[in-house]
Write a protein that holds these residues in place. Structure first.
Motif, mmCIF file in Angstrom:
data_model
loop_
_atom_site.group_PDB
_atom_site.id
_atom_site.type_symbol
_atom_site.label_atom_id
_atom_site.label_comp_id
_atom_site.label_asym_id
_atom_site.label_seq_id
_atom_site.Cartn_x
_atom_site.Cartn_y
_atom_site.Cartn_z
ATOM 1 N N ARG A 1 -2.729 51.463 -14.947
ATOM 2 C CA ARG A 1 -4.167 51.352 -15.178
ATOM 3 C C ARG A 1 -4.602 52.566 -15.986
ATOM 4 N NH1 ARG A 1 -8.987 51.309 -10.606
ATOM 5 N NH2 ARG A 1 -10.691 50.783 -12.049
ATOM 6 N N HIS A 2 -5.497 52.357 -16.938
ATOM 7 C CA HIS A 2 -6.035 53.437 -17.767
ATOM 8 C C HIS A 2 -6.584 54.578 -16.920
ATOM 9 C CE1 HIS A 2 -10.035 52.212 -16.538
ATOM 10 N NE2 HIS A 2 -9.602 50.964 -16.682
ATOM 11 N N GLY A 3 -6.782 55.728 -17.546
ATOM 12 C CA GLY A 3 -7.413 56.848 -16.864
ATOM 13 C C GLY A 3 -8.903 56.607 -16.656
ATOM 14 N N GLU A 4 -9.471 57.418 -15.794
ATOM 15 C CA GLU A 4 -10.916 57.323 -15.525
ATOM 16 C C GLU A 4 -11.700 57.525 -16.815
ATOM 17 O OE1 GLU A 4 -13.327 59.436 -12.097
ATOM 18 O OE2 GLU A 4 -13.225 60.745 -13.857
ATOM 19 N N HIS A 5 -12.714 56.674 -17.051
ATOM 20 C CA HIS A 5 -13.484 56.853 -18.287
ATOM 21 C C HIS A 5 -14.848 57.468 -18.011
ATOM 22 C CE1 HIS A 5 -15.149 52.805 -17.359
ATOM 23 N NE2 HIS A 5 -16.144 53.121 -18.175
#
Length: 199
Positions: free
Chosen positions: A9-13
């Motif tokens: 999952r992508h990093g926190e945006h």
């Protein structure tokens, strides 16, 4: 010859807590992505795929900066989506969740995930592919690998930059090697889960 698929999952945006749908990584998300890159630096990746959304693309670039042999590629099959609606065996407690999605959105998500499974879970001997995408997409892949009932994707959550690994050996089904591994992230960087585990 074993094939590996690394699901992240992508990093926190930035401004995610304000309900903004997409954006660059927050400072915490940048640190998550950097530590993920450290974790994967010894893996012989043959491809890096990512959702076209900015938060996933930036996470992929951070990883690829440590791995000059691969160039991250966007793939529309990895967009965030809703893979199913309510089914006959979906617990009633999830009805309110699905109430905010239209039938068209659910049909599109279902078709997208069918295509994504056909694309990424096909046999590619010795491949080591990294996919940086979204919580629900990873949940669908894990559900597919484990052949769980369709609604069970709702019960599978991934932290930001958590690492899930699935593998397939010749003549054998896909297996789940690890799910949502956070060993590379200190506790203060473990975000994105409904609640943090006590360990």
């Amino acid at each position: 010859m074993t094939q590996y698929l690394y699901l992240v999952r992508h990093g926190e945006h930035l401004d995610a807590e304000h309900g903004i749908d997409d954006g660059p990584l927050s400072p915490r998300g940048q640190r998550q992505a950097s530590l993920l890159a450290d974790r994967l630096s010894g893996v012989p990746l043959t491809a890096v795929w990512h959702s076209p959304l900015e938060r996933a693309a930036e996470t992929a670039r951070t990883v690829a900066d440590r791995l000059p042999a691969v160039s991250p590629q966007p793939n529309a099959l990895l967009f965030d989506c809703i893979p199913t609606g309510m089914t006959e065996d979906t617990p009633a407690m999830y009805e309110s969740f699905f109430g905010s999605y239209t039938e068209a959105e659910i049909e599109a998500g279902s078709a997208q995930m069918a295509d994504a499974v056909a694309e990424f879970l096909q046999r590619k001997p010795d491949a080591h592919e990294l996919i940086i995408t979204h919580n629900f997409v990873i949940a669908w892949f894990v559900r597919e690998v484990l052949q769980m009932p369709a609604w069970r994707w709702l019960t599978l959550n991934q932290a930001h930059c958590g690492l899930t690994v699935v593998a397939q050996r010749a003549g054998r089904p896909w297996t789940l090697v690890s799910h949502n591994d956070l060993g590379h992230l200190p506790v203060e960087l473990r975000t994105g889960l409904p609640e943090l585990p006590p360990v």
